[in-house]
Enzyme design. Sequence first.
Site, PDB file in Angstrom:
ATOM      1  N   CYS A   2       0.966  -1.328  -0.033  1.00 30.27           N
ATOM      2  CA  CYS A   2       0.078   0.004   0.050  1.00 30.27           C
ATOM      3  C   CYS A   2       0.996   1.197   0.142  1.00 30.27           C
ATOM      4  O   CYS A   2       2.089   1.052  -0.187  1.00 30.27           O
ATOM      5  CB  CYS A   2      -0.640  -0.071   1.294  1.00 30.27           C
ATOM      6  SG  CYS A   2       0.053   0.313   2.821  1.00 30.27           S
ATOM      7  N   LEU A  48      -3.565  -2.046  -1.496  1.00 30.01           N
ATOM      8  CA  LEU A  48      -3.460  -3.008  -2.464  1.00 30.01           C
ATOM      9  C   LEU A  48      -3.500  -4.287  -1.801  1.00 30.01           C
ATOM     10  O   LEU A  48      -2.451  -4.513  -1.238  1.00 30.01           O
ATOM     11  CB  LEU A  48      -2.270  -2.857  -3.512  1.00 30.01           C
ATOM     12  CG  LEU A  48      -2.082  -3.740  -4.667  1.00 30.01           C
ATOM     13  CD1 LEU A  48      -3.187  -3.409  -5.586  1.00 30.01           C
ATOM     14  CD2 LEU A  48      -0.623  -3.374  -5.277  1.00 30.01           C
ATOM     15  N   GLY A 358      14.187  -9.879 -11.335  1.00 26.13           N
ATOM     16  CA  GLY A 358      15.545 -10.214 -10.880  1.00 26.13           C
ATOM     17  C   GLY A 358      16.320  -9.322 -10.450  1.00 26.13           C
ATOM     18  O   GLY A 358      17.627  -9.584 -10.310  1.00 26.13           O
TER      19      GLY A 358
END
Length: 636
Positions: A2, A48, A358
């Site tokens: 969030c 989120l 990555g």
Amino acid sequence: MCGIAGMVSTSLSDPDLVRRMCEVIEHRGPDGKGFHFDEHAALGMRRLAIVDVATGDQPVYNEDEQIVAVFNGEIYNFADLRQDLAEQGHRLRGTGDSECLVHLYEQYGTDMVHHLRGMFAFAVWDREHGRLLLARDRVGKKPLYWRSEEDSIWFASELKSLERDNRLRRDVDPVALHHYLTYQYVPAPWSIYKGVHKLPPGHLLIWERGKVTVRRYWELDGTPRQVTNEAEEEERLRELLLEATRIRMVSERPIGAFLSGGIDSSTVVAAMAMQSPQPVKTFCVGFEESRYDERHKARIVADLYGTDHHEFVVTSRLLDVLPRIAWHFDEPFADSSAIPSFYVAQLSRQHVTVVLNGDGGDEGFGGYQRYILMGKARWIPGMPRAVGATFARIGDLVAERSDAGSLSRRLGRLMQFAGERPTQRYARLMSSFTPKWKSEIYSDELGGLLAETDSYQLFEEAYERSRALTDLGRILDVDVATYLPGDLLVKVDITSMANSLEARSPFLDHRLMEWAAALPIGLKVRNGHTKLLLKRAVRPWLPREILDYPKQGFGVPLASWLRGELRELAFDVLTDATARGRGLFRPAVVRNLLQRHIGGADHSMRIWTLLQLELWYRAHAAPQDHMMTGCPVLST
């Protein structure tokens, strides 16, 4: 995941301000919001929802609600923490990670940070003691800005939240500007505004009744250990990679991976595919220019592991996206790979809410080509500092007066390189504007303000703090302390969260990083080869085409863009009355830089650095800051 914001004061809190601070970062958390208001504190967040979707709302409280927290990030060991806390008598109401914070604070105080495995920026408000704790994860995955005045402190995930406060003077810090022109980003603890700070990675801040204390709680230890069996190290690395990936695959929302075709992202996709019952969703961005396009490599890995693969080609829509990117990056930021990063995040969000990447593989295992150059430099005989400085100045003059690609130019660069200390050599490799360039382009006023400021000192300090035993080992530590958190992680955080997408990085698991940091440098870079141990470890996972392909990087055709579709934009923005009126740079030098680039010399990095600065001004700086004379743009 969030965005968080808040303020604490010995006088009254300001709930309306904190609501505004959270509204402007809705993109970081479109699924919900939450607030805590009391007499002295106002805390807010945008959510989120990834883990504990049903019961994971914030703020979170302890049993008597005297301790409250808001949190941005993911705690990957939360299941073990919950069990430990319950065994110690704490009562947890939900099932997720954020609630652990208040109980860890009850149990361990500020030492709670040592129990966390993940990426995080959080605020814990202790109502009884009038104490606010701010903390940021070890590597710097999640951002945290703060400022304090008299009896109050404000904090937020993004600088634009602090801009919602009309009391904030948007005075551009000349030192931050100076560092930006060197590194293409503003390094912590500075922000572009005077009086606003970034909490550095691996640090915590304690505010108690108006007094601020900031201290480091973690730093990577590069002291090498003895390795007697390299095959055992390869096996251990595979185990660590699989575990770091597995714990980052916990999600109640759809999950995928960025796949560039490089070794690091390909390794992560392989580790995901080996542990996922479903095909992994993978996302790749490419270019029409073949020199910068790695989609063919990504397809090799996608086909090998049967992923659900998606691609996007960056074409000529840059004029549409640049203003949007400038708005999301609250500070000047000139890593041009932010453009493909933004597009691949946008593509990914159409299919998933979480991606693995990555990031960190190059810094942890010695992947950059510049490490080979720095490794070779150890054979250059040392010189007394005064002699070396003279040698470097002569080399600089020779190079500047020689044609591009000529033998004399290469000789001049070699002389310049030989005359410098290791940190100066590396700083020059990483610089957009060197001290010489700054002396030419700065206005008299700006040059006078910054005459005694050395941006390369940041490299010097990180180099001296390193416990590695070789120059090259120390240079890797410098990157972990500077380039990784200041550039790469900022780029991924901002471009992913702009699209309401969470990005996770297995290579940045702190246990994996600590293990890798203690490897002898010869297992990373040796005899002109990079990532030696990593390549050996993942050879059972990846084909030769990926492992033996020269490193390409996430570059963009910037030089050609600035001679083509962005040429007019660059000239207009950097030479108009608004830009000239700031009084920062000599207009004739800026124009000459543009013209020389059009004529064939490659000044794309410097032009892009200036362009992003000016676009930032127009997106963020207060109207009164558009002129330097008589206004607080560069107050000291």
